[in-house]
Design an enzyme around this catalytic site. Structure first.
Site, PDB file in Angstrom:
ATOM      1  N   GLU A   1     -10.942  -2.136  -5.513  1.00  0.00           N
ATOM      2  CA  GLU A   1     -11.493  -1.179  -4.567  1.00  0.00           C
ATOM      3  C   GLU A   1     -10.642   0.084  -4.492  1.00  0.00           C
ATOM      4  O   GLU A   1      -9.461   0.070  -4.803  1.00  0.00           O
ATOM      5  CB  GLU A   1     -11.580  -1.806  -3.170  1.00  0.00           C
ATOM      6  CG  GLU A   1     -12.334  -0.940  -2.166  1.00  0.00           C
ATOM      7  CD  GLU A   1     -12.131  -1.390  -0.730  1.00  0.00           C
ATOM      8  OE1 GLU A   1     -13.101  -1.305   0.041  1.00  0.00           O
ATOM      9  OE2 GLU A   1     -11.014  -1.810  -0.379  1.00  0.00           O
TER      10      GLU A   1
ATOM     11  N   ARG B   1       0.838  -1.211   0.000  1.00  0.00           N
ATOM     12  CA  ARG B   1       0.000   0.000   0.000  1.00  0.00           C
ATOM     13  C   ARG B   1       0.872   1.260   0.000  1.00  0.00           C
ATOM     14  O   ARG B   1       0.462   2.296  -0.523  1.00  0.00           O
ATOM     15  CB  ARG B   1      -0.913   0.013   1.229  1.00  0.00           C
ATOM     16  CG  ARG B   1      -1.896  -1.140   1.269  1.00  0.00           C
ATOM     17  CD  ARG B   1      -2.711  -1.112   2.564  1.00  0.00           C
ATOM     18  NE  ARG B   1      -3.205  -2.438   2.899  1.00  0.00           N
ATOM     19  CZ  ARG B   1      -3.903  -2.716   3.993  1.00  0.00           C
ATOM     20  NH1 ARG B   1      -4.181  -1.751   4.860  1.00  0.00           N
ATOM     21  NH2 ARG B   1      -4.316  -3.945   4.228  1.00  0.00           N
TER      22      ARG B   1
END
Length: 482
Positions: free
Chosen positions: A167, A96
């Site tokens: 997402e 991330r």
């Protein structure tokens, strides 16, 4: 200055070449070959088609572990024992943050020790082949779930690896997650993600995109969440995305949650282009959970009942072990089954609750106010309008860690447990709407025999984990129980 304009094909290719050099597995990506691979997948693994054709809410958990074999085993278990309709692959924190070297170290350690040394699946490190092995092993559609401000390489590899749902978004994966990235930067990064999804879509491979609806996950007023979903949906549509799932996080009052989900679908159909198929996803409670598993199951059950009444297209479930952190696979499956049991019992009933239409009308009015101010701040351009509205505080998110939001707006529950706005700061809203919020919070203050104050806000944040919906003073709780 970036604007809400489609990235030209030559610019898409240039950025794609650049970002794929950031880690060695980027060289595995071949767009034309990836199209052929997607075309070979059976219909029941095509995420958008399965989601859009369902006749009742589909269930999806959260799940991600570092090793490929373990991820396959985990998803197989949740599909078999939890009866999950859709499955996730949750990405690790190093990925991330685009720290692929650290993710590689964690993956190698996990392989050596057999322990989960990462808090998710490092898809970039597993590469296209690893992703395809996962896609082929699981007999259901799988979505990439993460939290990445710059998800460009992750998108390139997972799309080529066979994933058909992704997402996140430039606001929902910035404002709640990071202080390191400015909003203009994340919007530009996510324009690439959406344009790449659009490029696949134009070749017949519809990539479903799902903005993250819960945002900070703590008492987010529905209109703020919906406005941000509409913005991210519009940005994705500009880049060619044609399957968009707008998200919303449960606040706990059934009337308000059902009204919000109804408004989300209605406004999504209104604000997004006709060629976009708009679906909705309901996230079960994202705040603190009770430590007791029986009480935690009560929270999950309330989410299931709300979903049965509102009928979103998808529900993201929680487990009775949320309080302790990452749940066991057994607890994760239990949360799925609890939600399914409640939905299946309630969905065939005609449940009519007073107040939903009025609450939906209020939410829609508030959302339109926010969308209008975005339009005005950007002279019609949603990108510039969003940046300027956040910068001025006319658009805001409570409890936001990002420097791109003021984080000055504060919510509190009213006497019925619906989330209202206690401190408006510079949030743009019609005066009569502000008066409605003020009056309803005043009614709660009268019930509790105290002034409206920040203490209400703090009490509400912890209320559900303490076994209540509204953070009442102990004296008021004692009177209610008498």
């Amino acid at each position: 200055m970036i604007r809400d304009e489609r990235i030209p094909s030559d610019e898409l290719r240039r950025i794609d070449d650049e970002i794929r050099s950031n880690w060695e597995t980027g060289s595995e990506v071949d767009f034309e070959e990836a199209i052929s691979y997607h075309e070979s997948l059976p219909d029941h693994k095509r995420f958008a088609d399965v989601l859009e054709s369902a006749d009742k809410p589909l269930l999806q958990p959260r799940a991600g572990v570092p090793r490929l074999d373990d991820q396959i085993e985990l998803l197989e278990y949740l599909h078999r024992e939890g009866q999950a309709d859709l499955l996730p692959t949750t990405i690790d924190s190093y990925t991330r943050d685009n720290e692929y070297g650290k993710a590689q170290e964690g993956l190698e350690k996990a392989r050596e020790t057999g322990e989960d040394t990462l808090n998710g699946f490092p898809a970039v490190n597993h590469g296209v082949d690893g992703c395809r092995e996962l896609i082929e092993a699981i007999d259901a559609p799988i979505e990439v779930r993460h939290g990445t401000p710059d998800a460009r390489l992750l998108a390139a590899i997972t799309f080529a690896g066979g994933f058909q749902s992704f997402e996140g978004g430039p606001i929902s994966y910035n404002i709640p997650y990071t202080k390191r990235h400015g909003l203009e930067e994340t919007i530009e990064r996510w324009q690439f993600v959406d344009r790449l999804a659009g490029a696949y879509t134009e070749r017949g491979v519809r990539i479903n995109r799902e903005p993250f609806g819960p945002l900070t996950g703590t008492l987010v007023p529905p209109s703020i969440a919906i406005a941000i979903m509409l913005v991210e949906g519009k940005l994705a549509a500009t880049q060619g995305v044609r399957s968009i799932t707008l998200g919303y996080g449960q606040v706990g009052n059934v009337v308000q949650d059902v009204a919000a989900l109804n408004a989300l679908q209605k406004l999504g159909d209104e604000y997004l282009p006709d060629e976009v198929v708009v679906t909705t996803v309901f996230h079960e409670w994202m705040g603190g959970f009770p430590p007791d598993e029986a009480r935690a199951n009560g929270v999950i059950g309330l989410g299931g009942m709300t979903a049965a009444i509102a009928r979103p297209d998808k529900v993201i479930t929680k487990s009775p072990q949320e309080f302790q952190g990452v749940p066991t696979k057994e607890a994760n499956a239990s949360g799925l089954r609890t939600t399914r049991q409640v939905i299946d019992m309630a969905i065939e009933q005609d449940i009519d609750i007073d107040g939903i239409e009025d609450e939906q009308e209020l939410i829609e009015r508030e959302t339109r106010c926010l969308m209008e101010t975005i339009h005005e701040h950007g002279d019609g351009d949603v990108v510039q309008g969003t940046i300027e509205a956040f910068d001025s505080g006319a658009l805001d998110v409570p409890f936001a860690p990002s420097d791109s939001a003021k984080g000055a707006v504060l919510p509190a529950r009213d006497d019925d447990g619906r989330v209202r706005i206690f401190e408006w700061a510079d949030l743009e809203m019609d005066d009569d709407i502000k008066e409605i919020h003020k009056a309803r919070l005043s009614r709660r203050a009268d019930t509790e025999g105290r002034d409206q104050s920040f203490r209400m806000v703090a009490d509400d944040v912890d209320a559900i984990s303490d076994g209540k919906l509204i953070g009442r003073p102990r004296s008021t709780q004692s009177q209610e129980g008498a």
